[in-house]
Design a protein around this motif. Structure first.
Motif, PDB file in Angstrom:
ATOM      1  N   LYS A 462      62.072  -1.820 -26.356  1.00  0.00           N
ATOM      2  CA  LYS A 462      63.297  -1.801 -25.573  1.00  0.00           C
ATOM      3  C   LYS A 462      63.694  -0.360 -25.284  1.00  0.00           C
ATOM      4  O   LYS A 462      63.190   0.584 -25.900  1.00  0.00           O
ATOM      5  N   GLU A 463      64.607  -0.190 -24.348  1.00  0.00           N
ATOM      6  CA  GLU A 463      65.069   1.163 -24.024  1.00  0.00           C
ATOM      7  C   GLU A 463      65.765   1.815 -25.223  1.00  0.00           C
ATOM      8  O   GLU A 463      65.793   3.032 -25.363  1.00  0.00           O
ATOM      9  N   TYR A 491      54.015 -12.718 -11.980  1.00  0.00           N
ATOM     10  CA  TYR A 491      54.570 -13.859 -12.698  1.00  0.00           C
ATOM     11  C   TYR A 491      53.430 -14.724 -13.253  1.00  0.00           C
ATOM     12  O   TYR A 491      52.320 -14.707 -12.711  1.00  0.00           O
ATOM     13  N   VAL A 514      55.841 -11.065 -16.194  1.00  0.00           N
ATOM     14  CA  VAL A 514      57.245 -11.295 -16.530  1.00  0.00           C
ATOM     15  C   VAL A 514      57.677 -12.682 -16.083  1.00  0.00           C
ATOM     16  O   VAL A 514      57.061 -13.292 -15.205  1.00  0.00           O
ATOM     17  N   LYS A 516      61.532 -14.918 -15.375  1.00  0.00           N
ATOM     18  CA  LYS A 516      62.972 -14.748 -15.230  1.00  0.00           C
ATOM     19  C   LYS A 516      63.716 -15.595 -16.263  1.00  0.00           C
ATOM     20  O   LYS A 516      63.457 -16.790 -16.397  1.00  0.00           O
ATOM     21  N   ASN A 518      67.717 -16.148 -17.333  1.00  0.00           N
ATOM     22  CA  ASN A 518      69.131 -15.852 -17.041  1.00  0.00           C
ATOM     23  C   ASN A 518      69.273 -14.715 -16.036  1.00  0.00           C
ATOM     24  O   ASN A 518      70.104 -13.814 -16.192  1.00  0.00           O
ATOM     25  N   GLY A 519      68.428 -14.742 -15.014  1.00  0.00           N
ATOM     26  CA  GLY A 519      68.520 -13.755 -13.955  1.00  0.00           C
ATOM     27  C   GLY A 519      67.884 -12.412 -14.272  1.00  0.00           C
ATOM     28  O   GLY A 519      67.913 -11.501 -13.441  1.00  0.00           O
ATOM     29  N   LYS A 520      67.312 -12.261 -15.474  1.00  0.00           N
ATOM     30  CA  LYS A 520      66.676 -11.005 -15.862  1.00  0.00           C
ATOM     31  C   LYS A 520      65.193 -11.233 -16.123  1.00  0.00           C
ATOM     32  O   LYS A 520      64.767 -12.349 -16.416  1.00  0.00           O
ATOM     33  N   HIS A 521      64.419 -10.154 -16.032  1.00  0.00           N
ATOM     34  CA  HIS A 521      62.984 -10.248 -16.273  1.00  0.00           C
ATOM     35  C   HIS A 521      62.672  -9.996 -17.740  1.00  0.00           C
ATOM     36  O   HIS A 521      63.174  -9.047 -18.340  1.00  0.00           O
ATOM     37  N   ARG A 522      61.829 -10.845 -18.306  1.00  0.00           N
ATOM     38  CA  ARG A 522      61.391 -10.674 -19.681  1.00  0.00           C
ATOM     39  C   ARG A 522      59.870 -10.611 -19.701  1.00  0.00           C
ATOM     40  O   ARG A 522      59.183 -11.459 -19.114  1.00  0.00           O
TER      41      ARG A 522
END
Length: 545
Positions: A462-463, A491, A514, A516, A518-522
């Motif tokens: 993570k950042e 994807y 990746v 999606k 909840n609207g975010k990329h994982r």
């Protein structure tokens, strides 16, 4: 015991000598395609004799003396018969070649029963005067016979493609008495490749089918061609104009044909009545010009002999386009190959007459321009210039015409590609979302999903990860990839072809996978170039097995 040992020995022998194995199979397919062509020709003659009282291939003279009510009603009755058969068998209608291309592109098979159904419906359409050709159905029939042979021998998908192409090539070669053109058509149009392992059995099948056909029907030239000599080098610009004209007319033919087909598809009436309506409209049109009915070989010969010139030829170009569109667009069964030759001959004859009048000292006969335009029109419509050149050369057996033939055909092909990207065969497939232009590699990669080959056991950061966490993670990881701004990713549901294209944007060795949430990329995995190559090789080995 002895039989099992013999079978095991044969399997081992042919496994080590595949070329010999496929050559033997190609002979069987060629024989089947040759006799398929003969039976199909006799079926057309039988239907034609029943309705018009003649078995002659050149039907124009009979049609001219046929009462008007028969000219109108017989094609309609033929359409009704085809429509009724179409209620039971989907393969009853259509012009054949797109179906074969689709089967090969999607690694499918054709039931040998299709050969029976297509033979009957096409014989009815052509025998009752429908404006179409024999070659589309016989290509479909030959491919069905090849598929049947492939099923008997339990062919892999790769061998099945070769068997289908062998049958199609044999059918076309037999019907046109053109073994080289038949083989080239299968390689250039159906397979899109010229590999020696594939091309060799195709040639064998074409030759065998032609020999079988000649043995029963004779070694005859399809068209009677005029004596030709290139009279002056200044004729070449005129052949250039001819090439462009054929491109324009060819593209118009493609678009008008499929617009007509779409119109019939949208008609609010029982489907089995649509071919009857098409036949009825054709009959009404034929009241004014009998030349547009049937395959039209006699009219082509008249044009080649310069016996038809002027406004009549310009008119008949559009009448033939309309007639063919009504016959096949409404659901009749037949080919588009010969109508394209007819339209090309009329286009060339009309322009040749104009050139003769404007430049009498340097131009050949209008028939010579008609002959060249036949090849150019094929180049513009089927987008297979080599096939077009070789078939016209073979069916005319005139070498003197080869220079303007090549020149005009290539120009027509290039110009038509610029005006319309799809051929008369690929238009309907493109509408269905089938891309036949992609290469074999892309075809394999597009069938494999990223999620099937991606690396799932990955370590990510993570950042907010501190330096110690990063160092420990790197020690545990089997691979290390760094990313920068403007990250390119794929994807899991993407295919490997998409992955390769995205890697090529920045010449990357791997891409994050990746999803999606909840609207975010994982990040859920990693797609490496080596994984794609390995998956491709495995898929290729499976197809070759």
């Amino acid at each position: 015991m002895v039989i099992q040992q013999a079978r095991r020995w044969l399997n081992n022998f042919f496994g080590e000598h595949e070329d010999m194995y496929m050559a033997g199979v190609a002979v069987l397919i060629g024989v089947a395609a040759g006799y398929g062509n003969i039976i199909f020709r006799y079926m057309i003659s039988f239907v034609q004799d029943f309705f018009y009282g003649t078995k002659e291939e050149f039907l124009l003279e009979t049609l001219i003396h046929t009462p008007v009510y028969k000219i109108v009603l017989i094609p309609a009755l033929g359409g009704l018969i085809v429509g009724m058969v179409g209620l039971i068998f989907k393969s009853a209608k259509g012009h054949g070649v797109p179906d074969v291309i689709k089967v090969i592109a999607l690694n499918l098979k054709i039931s040998p029963f299709v050969a029976v159904v297509k033979s009957f419906t096409s014989a009815v359409t052509l025998g009752t005067g429908g404006s179409a050709g024999r070659e589309g159905p016989i290509i479909h029939i030959g491919a069905a016979l090849g598929s049947g042979v492939g099923k008997i021998f339990s062919f892999s998908s790769r061998r099945m493609k070769t068997a289908l192409a062998c049958g199609a090539a044999g059918g076309l070669a037999a019907t046109f008495n053109a073994p080289i053109g038949g083989a080239m058509f299968a390689a250039e149009v159906l397979l899109g490749e010229f590999g020696i392992r594939t091309f060799s059995p195709i040639i064998i099948s074409s030759v065998i089918a032609t020999v079988v056909s000649r043995g029963h029907l004779g070694n005859v030239v399809t068209f009677n061609v005029p004596e030709y000599h290139l009279r002056h080098f200044m004729e070449l610009p005129l052949y250039m104009v001819l090439g462009f004209a054929c491109a324009v007319v060819g593209v118009f033919f493609i678009r008008f044909f499929y617009k007509t087909e779409e119109t019939f598809d949208n008609l609010k009436m029982p489907s089995f009545l649509k071919p009857a309506l098409g036949g009825l409209l054709l009959g009404i049109l034929a009241i004014f010009s009998r030349e547009i009915m049937g395959v039209g070989y006699d009219t082509i010969n008249q044009i080649l002999a310069s016996n038809q010139v002027g406004l009549f030829l310009i008119l008949i170009v559009f009448l033939k386009i309309l007639a063919t569109s009504l016959t096949l667009g409404s659901g009749g069964a037949g080919g588009l190959f010969v109508p394209a030759l007819f339209i090309g001959a009329a286009t060339g004859g009309a322009l040749g007459g104009i050139f003769n009048t404007a430049f009498p000292g340097i131009t050949s006969s209008s028939g010579a321009y008609a002959l060249v335009a036949m090849s150019a029109m094929l180049g513009a419509t089927i987008r297979a210039p080599l096939t077009a050149i070789l078939i016209i050369f073979e069916i005319t057996q005139n070498y003197e015409i080869i220079l303007p033939l090549m020149f005009a055909t290539i120009i027509a092909n290039v110009a038509a590609n610029w005006l319309e990207k799809e051929s008369i065969f690929s238009w309907i497939l493109a509408k269905e979302g089938i891309n036949i232009k992609k290469g074999a590699e892309e075809g394999i990669l597009s069938e494999i999903k990223v999620e099937d080959v991606m690396l799932r056991d990955i370590v990510t950061f993570k950042e907010t990860s501190n330096f110690k966490e990063i160092i420990e993670g790197i020690k545990e990881a089997d691979h290390i990839y760094y990313t920068k701004d403007n990250i390119i990713y794929v994807y899991p549901e993407d295919n490997l072809s998409t992955g390769m294209k995205k890697m090529g944007i920045k010449d990357l060795g791997a891409l994050p996978v990746v999803e999606k949430v909840n609207g975010k990329h994982r990040v859920v995995g990693l797609l490496r170039r080596s994984d794609i190559i390995l998956a491709y090789n495995k898929a290729l080995a499976t197809q070759s097995g």
